[in-house]
Design a protein around this motif. Structure first.
Motif, PDB file in Angstrom:
ATOM      1  N   SER A 167      -3.510   4.762  -1.794  1.00 11.55           N
ATOM      2  CA  SER A 167      -4.244   5.380  -0.707  1.00 11.55           C
ATOM      3  C   SER A 167      -4.880   7.166  -1.110  1.00 11.55           C
ATOM      4  O   SER A 167      -4.088   7.571  -1.029  1.00 11.55           O
ATOM      5  N   SER A 205       0.802  -1.376  -0.312  1.00 14.83           N
ATOM      6  CA  SER A 205       0.086   0.177   0.430  1.00 14.83           C
ATOM      7  C   SER A 205       0.804   0.964   0.309  1.00 14.83           C
ATOM      8  O   SER A 205       1.653   1.589   0.916  1.00 14.83           O
ATOM      9  N   HIS A 264      -8.335   8.735  -0.291  1.00 16.34           N
ATOM     10  CA  HIS A 264      -8.972   8.970  -0.236  1.00 16.34           C
ATOM     11  C   HIS A 264      -9.704  10.016  -0.461  1.00 16.34           C
ATOM     12  O   HIS A 264     -10.681  11.507   0.102  1.00 16.34           O
TER      13      HIS A 264
HETATM   14  N1  SAH Z   1       1.780   4.307   4.327  1.00 12.98           N
HETATM   15  C1  SAH Z   1       1.201   3.222   3.806  1.00 12.98           C
HETATM   16  C2  SAH Z   1       0.903   2.074   4.223  1.00 12.98           C
HETATM   17  C3  SAH Z   1       0.305   2.482   5.424  1.00 12.98           C
HETATM   18  S1  SAH Z   1      -1.890   1.729   4.899  1.00 12.98           S
HETATM   19  C4  SAH Z   1      -0.092   3.520   2.937  1.00 12.98           C
HETATM   20  O1  SAH Z   1       0.020   5.085   2.676  1.00 12.98           O
HETATM   21  O2  SAH Z   1      -1.141   3.402   1.909  1.00 12.98           O
HETATM   22  C5  SAH Z   1      -2.430   2.288   6.232  1.00 12.98           C
HETATM   23  C6  SAH Z   1      -4.187   2.902   5.862  1.00 12.98           C
HETATM   24  O3  SAH Z   1      -4.699   2.967   6.618  1.00 12.98           O
HETATM   25  C7  SAH Z   1      -4.187   3.619   4.563  1.00 12.98           C
HETATM   26  O4  SAH Z   1      -4.708   3.892   3.713  1.00 12.98           O
HETATM   27  C8  SAH Z   1      -4.496   5.139   5.928  1.00 12.98           C
HETATM   28  O5  SAH Z   1      -4.326   6.336   4.868  1.00 12.98           O
HETATM   29  C9  SAH Z   1      -5.464   4.652   6.438  1.00 12.98           C
HETATM   30  N2  SAH Z   1      -5.758   5.453   7.223  1.00 12.98           N
HETATM   31  C10 SAH Z   1      -5.162   6.141   7.848  1.00 12.98           C
HETATM   32  N3  SAH Z   1      -5.043   6.839   9.271  1.00 12.98           N
HETATM   33  C11 SAH Z   1      -6.350   6.184   9.451  1.00 12.98           C
HETATM   34  C12 SAH Z   1      -7.867   6.434  10.115  1.00 12.98           C
HETATM   35  N4  SAH Z   1      -7.406   7.406  11.642  1.00 12.98           N
HETATM   36  N5  SAH Z   1      -8.751   5.446   9.918  1.00 12.98           N
HETATM   37  C13 SAH Z   1      -8.527   4.437   9.316  1.00 12.98           C
HETATM   38  N6  SAH Z   1      -7.975   4.737   8.302  1.00 12.98           N
HETATM   39  C14 SAH Z   1      -6.618   5.286   8.361  1.00 12.98           C
END
Ligand code: SAH
Length: 345
Positions: A217, A194, A219
């Motif tokens: 990710s 990811s 979002h």
């Molecule tokens: N750095 C990489 C790997 C981390 S994956 C990435 O960003 O993809 C962790 C996932 O959880 C990511 O999609 C991240 O955006 C998400 N995430 C981060 N904080 C969160 C939260 N408070 N609630 C739900 N998902 C969250």
């Protein structure tokens, strides 16, 4: 991390090391088999290695796993492992049994430098990269923590850190995981990397021929919203990101996963869902909507369930496979975006 760690070395590198120590390549293959096939990390237990070779090996290298300092079970069956590393830094991994699978979510960095506004790990800043031994070590340690006969079946690089920002160690660990001959032998389809959206890293990973799953990710479906949430979007806009995603090589039935954290009043409007449909047009996509997991001091909230389901419906009606992923381990601070371990004082 100065001593050479056998854990995390490729089988071919272990063969080279054996030769360097005056033994045959076969000895290196035996070491790989012990480490990755049998999960035995103690050199003293590698009983078919000649004593003098073992001594030469011990003089040159160690075989070490990160120490499991704490294992916290959740109500939902998942378990958070907190690892203490050789320099006392801490990272965590989450073991998630589900439906006959056991998925491990592992970390690639101590902290993270990308500072996504909704992510607790992002408030830590980056301390350092993990090396391949520390990444593979989380998996071997997780396997060792499971009852006899059980092992991790799927691996997601979704713990602390940005995998593509620790590129060399990421690829090395992926090669150890997927080496079918003497490595851990995972099918690349059971492994998901990811990323926050590092375009150059996505392009590079696509050229490695590793065939692992890619998760983005995302979002948000517009640059304005995404840049407000994720500073990385100011360097690589959605256009650039989607171009890299479209170029990522996929096997016939393989998809790209998109994570979309649902934030109340921020990115959960029906209009944003329609924009997402347009953004994903022509991409073999699977969308995971992740209801926001709260943490102390965050300025976001999870949208009410009907709003999440309405968002999902718009995607489904447009033909985009979309699931709502309720994170595991929320009660133990192990859910998506909740991983933060204090450094040892
Ligand atoms: N750095 C990489 C790997 C981390 S994956 C990435 O960003 O993809 C962790 C996932 O959880 C990511 O999609 C991240 O955006 C998400 N995430 C981060 N904080 C969160 C939260 N408070 N609630 C739900 N998902 C969250």
């Amino acid at each position: 991390m100065s001593a050479l760690n056998l854990v995390g070395m490729l089988p071919s590198q272990l063969e080279d090391l054996a030769v360097e120590l005056g033994a045959s390549r076969y000895r290196g293959r035996q070491v790989a088999t012990w480490l990755y096939r049998k999960g035995v990390v103690d050199l003293a237990l590698m009983s078919d290695l000649p004593k003098d070779f073992r001594a030469a090996l011990a003089a040159r290298a160690v075989a070490a796993l990160p120490e499991v300092e704490q294992a916290t079970p959740s109500q939902d069956g998942s378990r958070k492992l907190v690892f203490r590393l050789a320099d006392n830094a801490r990272v965590s991994a989450v073991v998630m049994p589900d439906d006959g699978r056991i998925t491990l979510c592992l970390s690639t960095q101590v902290g993270c430098g990308y500072a996504c506004a909704f992510c607790l790990t992002g408030t830590m800043g980056l301390t350092r990269n993990l090396d391949a031994g520390e990444i593979v070590g989380q998996l071997l340690a997780a396997n060792a923590s499971l009852p006899a006969g059980e092992h991790v079946t799927h691996v997601v690089f979704m713990g602390m850190g940005e995998p593509l920002a620790n590129y060399a160690a990421l690829v090395q660990s992926l090669r150890v995981l997927t080496d079918a001959r003497l490595g851990l032998g995972y099918s690349p389809r059971r492994i998901t990397v990811s990323t926050v959206g590092l375009v150059s890293g996505i392009e590079r990973l696509g050229r490695e021929d590793l065939k692992v799953n890619l998760a983005i990710s995302l979002h948000a479906a517009s640059d304005a919203v995404r840049s407000a949430l994720m500073p990385v979007n100011r360097a690589w806009s959605l256009d650039a990101l989607m171009a890299a995603v479209r170029a990522y090589p996929l096997a016939p039935r393989q998809h790209v996963f998109f994570e979309y954290v649902m934030l109340d009043g921020v990115n959960d409007a029906p209009e944003e869902a329609r924009r997402l449909v347009r953004l994903l047009r022509g991409v073999r996509a699977k969308v995971n909507l992740i209801p926001f997991n709260d943490w102390n001091g965050s300025r976001f909230r999870r949208p009410p369930l009907p709003r999440i389901l309405a968002f999902q419906s718009i995607l489904l009606e447009a033909g985009v496979t979309t699931t709502v992923r309720w994170s595991k381990g929320e009660d133990i601070g192990a859910a998506c975006g909740q991983l933060k371990e204090p450094a040892v004082a």
